[in-house]
Design a protein around this motif. Structure first.
Motif, mmCIF file in Angstrom:
data_model
loop_
_atom_site.group_PDB
_atom_site.id
_atom_site.type_symbol
_atom_site.label_atom_id
_atom_site.label_comp_id
_atom_site.label_asym_id
_atom_site.label_seq_id
_atom_site.Cartn_x
_atom_site.Cartn_y
_atom_site.Cartn_z
ATOM 1 N N LEU A 94 0.826 -1.210 0.000
ATOM 2 C CA LEU A 94 0.000 0.000 0.000
ATOM 3 C C LEU A 94 0.861 1.262 0.000
ATOM 4 N N GLU A 95 1.983 1.230 0.731
ATOM 5 C CA GLU A 95 2.879 2.380 0.740
ATOM 6 C C GLU A 95 3.452 2.635 -0.647
ATOM 7 N N ARG A 96 3.824 1.548 -1.353
ATOM 8 C CA ARG A 96 4.449 1.691 -2.669
ATOM 9 C C ARG A 96 3.503 2.274 -3.711
ATOM 10 N N ILE A 97 2.213 2.006 -3.581
ATOM 11 C CA ILE A 97 1.269 2.532 -4.572
ATOM 12 C C ILE A 97 0.707 3.890 -4.162
ATOM 13 N N GLY A 98 1.239 4.447 -3.080
ATOM 14 C CA GLY A 98 0.840 5.781 -2.660
ATOM 15 C C GLY A 98 -0.510 5.836 -1.972
ATOM 16 N N ALA A 99 -0.941 4.741 -1.387
ATOM 17 C CA ALA A 99 -2.235 4.708 -0.708
ATOM 18 C C ALA A 99 -2.108 5.222 0.717
ATOM 19 N N VAL A 100 -3.207 5.733 1.244
ATOM 20 C CA VAL A 100 -3.291 6.011 2.675
ATOM 21 C C VAL A 100 -3.588 4.689 3.377
ATOM 22 N N LEU A 101 -2.885 4.426 4.467
ATOM 23 C CA LEU A 101 -3.110 3.199 5.219
ATOM 24 C C LEU A 101 -4.116 3.502 6.325
ATOM 25 N N TYR A 102 -5.303 2.944 6.174
ATOM 26 C CA TYR A 102 -6.415 3.200 7.095
ATOM 27 C C TYR A 102 -6.694 1.897 7.837
ATOM 28 N N LEU A 103 -6.399 1.885 9.141
ATOM 29 C CA LEU A 103 -6.510 0.676 9.951
ATOM 30 C C LEU A 103 -7.554 0.872 11.040
ATOM 31 N N GLN A 104 -8.422 -0.115 11.197
ATOM 32 C CA GLN A 104 -9.389 -0.120 12.293
ATOM 33 C C GLN A 104 -9.237 -1.404 13.097
ATOM 34 N N GLN A 105 -9.341 -1.259 14.398
ATOM 35 C CA GLN A 105 -9.343 -2.426 15.263
ATOM 36 C C GLN A 105 -10.476 -3.365 14.857
ATOM 37 N N PHE A 106 -10.165 -4.643 14.708
ATOM 38 C CA PHE A 106 -11.210 -5.609 14.369
ATOM 39 C C PHE A 106 -12.095 -5.836 15.589
ATOM 40 N N ILE A 107 -13.383 -5.657 15.396
ATOM 41 C CA ILE A 107 -14.343 -5.853 16.480
ATOM 42 C C ILE A 107 -14.949 -7.248 16.354
ATOM 43 N N ARG A 108 -14.698 -8.072 17.347
ATOM 44 C CA ARG A 108 -15.326 -9.397 17.324
ATOM 45 C C ARG A 108 -16.823 -9.212 17.553
ATOM 46 N N HIS A 109 -17.602 -9.815 16.677
ATOM 47 C CA HIS A 109 -19.038 -9.537 16.668
ATOM 48 C C HIS A 109 -19.821 -10.840 16.539
ATOM 49 N N PRO A 110 -21.132 -10.781 16.668
ATOM 50 C CA PRO A 110 -21.934 -12.004 16.672
ATOM 51 C C PRO A 110 -22.183 -12.602 15.292
ATOM 52 N N GLY A 111 -21.527 -12.104 14.258
ATOM 53 C CA GLY A 111 -21.710 -12.646 12.923
ATOM 54 C C GLY A 111 -22.692 -11.870 12.071
ATOM 55 N N TRP A 112 -23.151 -10.744 12.588
ATOM 56 C CA TRP A 112 -24.083 -9.909 11.826
ATOM 57 C C TRP A 112 -23.892 -8.447 12.210
ATOM 58 N N ASP A 113 -24.354 -7.574 11.328
ATOM 59 C CA ASP A 113 -24.385 -6.154 11.647
ATOM 60 C C ASP A 113 -25.728 -5.594 11.196
ATOM 61 N N LEU A 114 -25.919 -4.305 11.393
ATOM 62 C CA LEU A 114 -27.188 -3.658 11.073
ATOM 63 C C LEU A 114 -26.962 -2.544 10.056
ATOM 64 N N ARG A 115 -27.881 -2.427 9.134
ATOM 65 C CA ARG A 115 -27.907 -1.289 8.211
ATOM 66 C C ARG A 115 -29.246 -0.582 8.390
ATOM 67 N N LEU A 116 -29.180 0.676 8.820
ATOM 68 C CA LEU A 116 -30.369 1.515 8.896
ATOM 69 C C LEU A 116 -30.338 2.478 7.725
ATOM 70 N N LEU A 117 -31.446 2.601 7.028
ATOM 71 C CA LEU A 117 -31.559 3.517 5.904
ATOM 72 C C LEU A 117 -32.374 4.713 6.362
ATOM 73 N N LEU A 118 -31.785 5.914 6.211
ATOM 74 C CA LEU A 118 -32.439 7.133 6.681
ATOM 75 C C LEU A 118 -32.681 8.087 5.525
ATOM 76 N N LEU A 119 -33.779 8.812 5.599
ATOM 77 C CA LEU A 119 -34.107 9.832 4.621
ATOM 78 C C LEU A 119 -34.737 11.003 5.361
ATOM 79 N N ASP A 120 -34.178 12.195 5.149
ATOM 80 C CA ASP A 120 -34.685 13.407 5.788
ATOM 81 C C ASP A 120 -34.718 13.295 7.313
#
Length: 291
Positions: free
Chosen positions: A169-195
């Motif tokens: 990633l460094e060689r191709i000039g990318a920004v290295l964006y790292l997030q701690q991996f959160i151990r989770h129950p195998g699912w997540d939620l998507r809420l769709l909002l409008l206005d």
């Protein structure tokens, strides 16, 4: 009303918006970013597509922000700002798009506004990235700064793999964006909002991939969000100034609810299939109300 959709040729979402607009008696046309021409002079200061002055249209709906050079991306955003300033309704606003397509800026604003986010470190260099890998517990999710639908996201939990990934990633000039991996129950939620209000929510899971995106064969089922989930989603949309938003939430092993992402160009195909809600009709109706 006359509505322009900036979207890909053959897009299901463009076709769905055109269907909903037609059913409500409106004209809805698709254009590419490559068709935009901006003029700035004392005689004419506007954005065109062919012979059409887009400032004469009622609304522009952004359905994609394709990859491009820095100059191309800046020009696209300049054109959207020009249309917004001329009184055209742009969904989402250029400011919201600028924030939400930038994962670091989104995460920083969410954290600034007191919303729980996974510990995140962004940098440009290999040495800083390896130090961040250790600080984040040696188990991270590496994401492209700009990206959608789970593309380019990898989990790295081995120092040798981290070494190779970060060097590349460094060689191709990318920004290295790292997030701690959160151990989770195998699912997540998507809420769709409008206005500022939730249209609904789905629970997404994928038994073979930690990425639950529907575009990556994730499974969606309708979910009834509780008060905290709704509160976090609304606050996340406000933080990023997104009028139409897909907000992703994830529960950690201790019950902490994290805001993972805010999508300002949210897909709704899987959401619509699970909930039965006609999202395109809601979007067109919202444009009508705001005209």
């Amino acid at each position: 009303m006359r509505i322009v959709v900036l979207g890909n040729e053959g897009s299901w979402y463009v076709a769905d918006l055109q269907r909903a607009a037609r059913e409500r008696g409106h004209v809805c046309e698709r254009i590419d970013y490559g068709a935009l021409v901006a003029e700035a002079s004392t005689a004419r200061n506007t954005v065109l597509s062919g012979d059409e002055d887009l400032a004469a249209w009622d609304a522009v709906v952004i359905r994609t922000m394709p990859p491009g050079s820095l100059e191309q991306v800046v020009f696209r955003m300049d054109a959207l700002h020009r249309l917004h300033e001329s009184g055209v309704q742009v969904l989402n606003s250029p400011r919201a798009i600028e924030c939400a397509v930038d994962k670091y800026l989104t995460t920083a604003r969410l954290a600034r506004d007191g919303l729980p986010v996974p510990a995140t470190i962004a940098c440009e260099g290999f040495d800083q990235a390896m130090a961040a890998f250790e600080r984040l517990g040696g188990d991270v999710v590496v994401k492209p700064l700009f990206g959608a639908e789970g593309r380019g996201i990898v989990r790295v939990s081995d120092p040798d793999i981290a070494h190779r990934v970060f060097r590349t990633l460094e060689r191709i000039g990318a920004v290295l964006y790292l997030q701690q991996f959160i151990r989770h129950p195998g699912w997540d939620l998507r809420l769709l909002l409008l206005d500022g209000r939730p249209l609904g929510a789905i629970r997404r899971s994928n038994p073979t991939d930690f990425r639950t995106n529907i575009s990556r064969e994730g499974h969606a089922e309708v979910h009834t969000p509780d008060d905290r989930e709704v509160e976090y989603a609304i606050r996340a949309a406000e933080s990023t100034q997104t009028r139409f938003a897909g907000v992703d939430l994830l529960y950690g092993p201790d019950g902490t609810l994290y805001v993972i992402e805010v999508n300002a160009v949210p897909g709704w195909r899987g959401f619509q299939k699970a909930t039965g809600l006609d999202v395109a009709e809601r979007v067109v109706s919202s444009i009508e109300s705001s005209s």
